[in-house]
Motif scaffolding. Sequence first.
Motif, PDB file in Angstrom:
ATOM      1  N   ASP A 184      83.301 -79.501 -40.598  1.00  0.00           N
ATOM      2  CA  ASP A 184      82.593 -80.727 -40.204  1.00  0.00           C
ATOM      3  C   ASP A 184      83.245 -81.963 -40.821  1.00  0.00           C
ATOM      4  OD1 ASP A 184      80.816 -79.279 -38.713  1.00  0.00           O
ATOM      5  OD2 ASP A 184      79.257 -79.214 -40.246  1.00  0.00           O
ATOM      6  N   GLN A 185      83.617 -81.864 -42.097  1.00  0.00           N
ATOM      7  CA  GLN A 185      84.191 -83.065 -42.721  1.00  0.00           C
ATOM      8  C   GLN A 185      85.643 -83.288 -42.293  1.00  0.00           C
ATOM      9  OE1 GLN A 185      84.903 -83.313 -46.922  1.00  0.00           O
ATOM     10  NE2 GLN A 185      84.227 -81.218 -47.299  1.00  0.00           N
ATOM     11  N   PHE A 186      86.401 -82.220 -42.097  1.00  0.00           N
ATOM     12  CA  PHE A 186      87.800 -82.410 -41.690  1.00  0.00           C
ATOM     13  C   PHE A 186      87.884 -82.981 -40.270  1.00  0.00           C
ATOM     14  CE2 PHE A 186      89.752 -78.945 -44.669  1.00  0.00           C
ATOM     15  CZ  PHE A 186      89.286 -79.663 -45.762  1.00  0.00           C
ATOM     16  N   ALA A 188      85.596 -84.701 -38.773  1.00  0.00           N
ATOM     17  CA  ALA A 188      85.115 -86.092 -38.817  1.00  0.00           C
ATOM     18  C   ALA A 188      86.223 -87.007 -39.335  1.00  0.00           C
ATOM     19  CB  ALA A 188      83.881 -86.199 -39.705  1.00  0.00           C
ATOM     20  N   PHE A 189      86.926 -86.556 -40.372  1.00  0.00           N
ATOM     21  CA  PHE A 189      88.031 -87.350 -40.935  1.00  0.00           C
ATOM     22  C   PHE A 189      89.116 -87.551 -39.883  1.00  0.00           C
ATOM     23  CE2 PHE A 189      92.103 -87.810 -43.047  1.00  0.00           C
ATOM     24  CZ  PHE A 189      91.839 -88.713 -44.066  1.00  0.00           C
TER      25      PHE A 189
ATOM     26  N   ARG B  39      77.377 -94.664 -40.307  1.00  0.00           N
ATOM     27  CA  ARG B  39      78.288 -94.801 -41.448  1.00  0.00           C
ATOM     28  C   ARG B  39      77.992 -96.090 -42.233  1.00  0.00           C
ATOM     29  NH1 ARG B  39      82.736 -91.454 -42.105  1.00  0.00           N
ATOM     30  NH2 ARG B  39      82.983 -89.927 -40.442  1.00  0.00           N
ATOM     31  N   ASP B 210      85.485 -86.400 -46.468  1.00  0.00           N
ATOM     32  CA  ASP B 210      84.687 -87.396 -45.760  1.00  0.00           C
ATOM     33  C   ASP B 210      83.240 -87.229 -46.230  1.00  0.00           C
ATOM     34  OD1 ASP B 210      83.041 -88.746 -43.909  1.00  0.00           O
ATOM     35  OD2 ASP B 210      84.560 -88.588 -42.340  1.00  0.00           O
ATOM     36  N   ALA B 213      80.442 -87.185 -43.548  1.00  0.00           N
ATOM     37  CA  ALA B 213      80.372 -85.940 -42.769  1.00  0.00           C
ATOM     38  C   ALA B 213      79.839 -84.788 -43.621  1.00  0.00           C
ATOM     39  CB  ALA B 213      81.751 -85.598 -42.214  1.00  0.00           C
ATOM     40  N   ARG B 216      76.131 -85.132 -43.733  1.00  0.00           N
ATOM     41  CA  ARG B 216      75.575 -84.776 -42.420  1.00  0.00           C
ATOM     42  C   ARG B 216      75.531 -83.265 -42.252  1.00  0.00           C
ATOM     43  NH1 ARG B 216      79.011 -87.062 -37.569  1.00  0.00           N
ATOM     44  NH2 ARG B 216      80.366 -85.351 -38.204  1.00  0.00           N
TER      45      ARG B 216
END
Lengths: 220, 240
Positions: A184-186, A188-189, B39, B210, B213, B216
């Motif tokens: 999810d974070q990768f 999103a990045f 954000r 991030d 994210a 979330r």
Amino acid sequence: MRSLFAPIARRALLVAAIALSLPLLAAQQAAAATPAEAFVSANVERGLNILNNNSLPTEQKRVQFERFLLSLTDMHRIAMFTLGQYRRGAPEGDLEAFASAFQNYAVAVYQSYFARYAGQTLQVTGSTNVGPQDDVVKTILVDPHDKSGQQPLEVDFRVKSDTGRPQVVDFSVGGIWLGQEERDQFTAFLGQNNGDIHTLISHLGDLARQFKTAQQQPQH
Amino acid sequence: MSGWRKIAAVAALALGLGACATPTPEMKAANDPVEPFNRKMFRLNQKIDKYVVFPSIGGYLLLPEFPRNRIHDLLANLSLPITFANDVLQGEPKRAGQTFARFTVNTTIGLGGLFDPATAFHMPDHDEDFGLTLGVWGVPEGAYLVLPLLGPDPPRDIVGQAADIYLDPTHWLHYKQHIWWDLSRSYVALIDERAVSYPLLLGIERNSVDAYATRRSLYRQQRAHAILNGRPDLGNLPDF
């Protein structure tokens, strides 16, 4: 009741912090009923022996634990999973560079929590087959010094054996799967950076260096 | 819904409408169609945490552990009627019984909830709210939304929070200073919560590629897991 201000429950945050450190936890071996359970049980025993070996110099312990971690998990597979839709169409060279950066980052993150959770134990409580050569092994996290009476946290390992040997591809603490969180974070990045994998590789490298620098500083 | 919550919701909607650019495929895939707005709110909440909440936590932590634990136990006990009501609404008689027993023991032996003997008696604790009840009933979460002050708050949880106000027995006690009781309780609950969670949040954000994210993902996974009430959900695992 959710606190009016608190977006994430306290327990969930504790869970998340522990999830990041999970592979560093010690473990207790329980009677293993399936090959996947035996794999998890035996390997966490190995981790226990490394963590509790006080005769090892810190650096040697770190190196041994890194080797242990890399033998337990399928880092390349996890790395490819965390790229999500950005894996498709990416040049092979970029994917391999990312896999390398991811491994470096993951090991550094896990090691940063090294001392904090050493001494806790994992007990295998069962497993569920979720597909061909695909099992979820259930364990509980026990702090032998905890007198609060709280229920132990549930920790699940997803073990896939379709490459010829069992390897962990994801794990969850209290229902939060770390691989999914990383994906999810990768993604999103990457979404914020025009899908540029090189930017992500560079960022992972920076984070890994930060962790290593922090580890070299004296602990208080 | 109390006054300040209305203001926060209206402000968020107004700001959100201004931020309603066409969502990209990535935003749609993440079920986060107003991600740019979210954000901004995330960064605003980080600043509120840093400049308002964290200094308050510093003062709270100056208290010895004993009174802090009494405050925490009292707040937790006050929320048990809401948990009980939601246990019942979810059709969970065993969990409702556990909550009822905890409330009875902690309110009596625990001196009105100032102490938590129920945990020592192996009566397990759990949280419930009406947002989770809606999830149990099959209501979808809706698009991800971050509100000023409130943090992650998708539509299902906004409705849930409003309903929980009416499930709280103290809401039905009418007296002149009710608004001050509500605000004080919310503020102390925030400080008590963040005294533990703020360092963890900072750690998570520092370790993240991030941070937005990450929050979330953690929020969604934690809520999805809580809706299961301890039952395994291994049928929806992603393909590795």
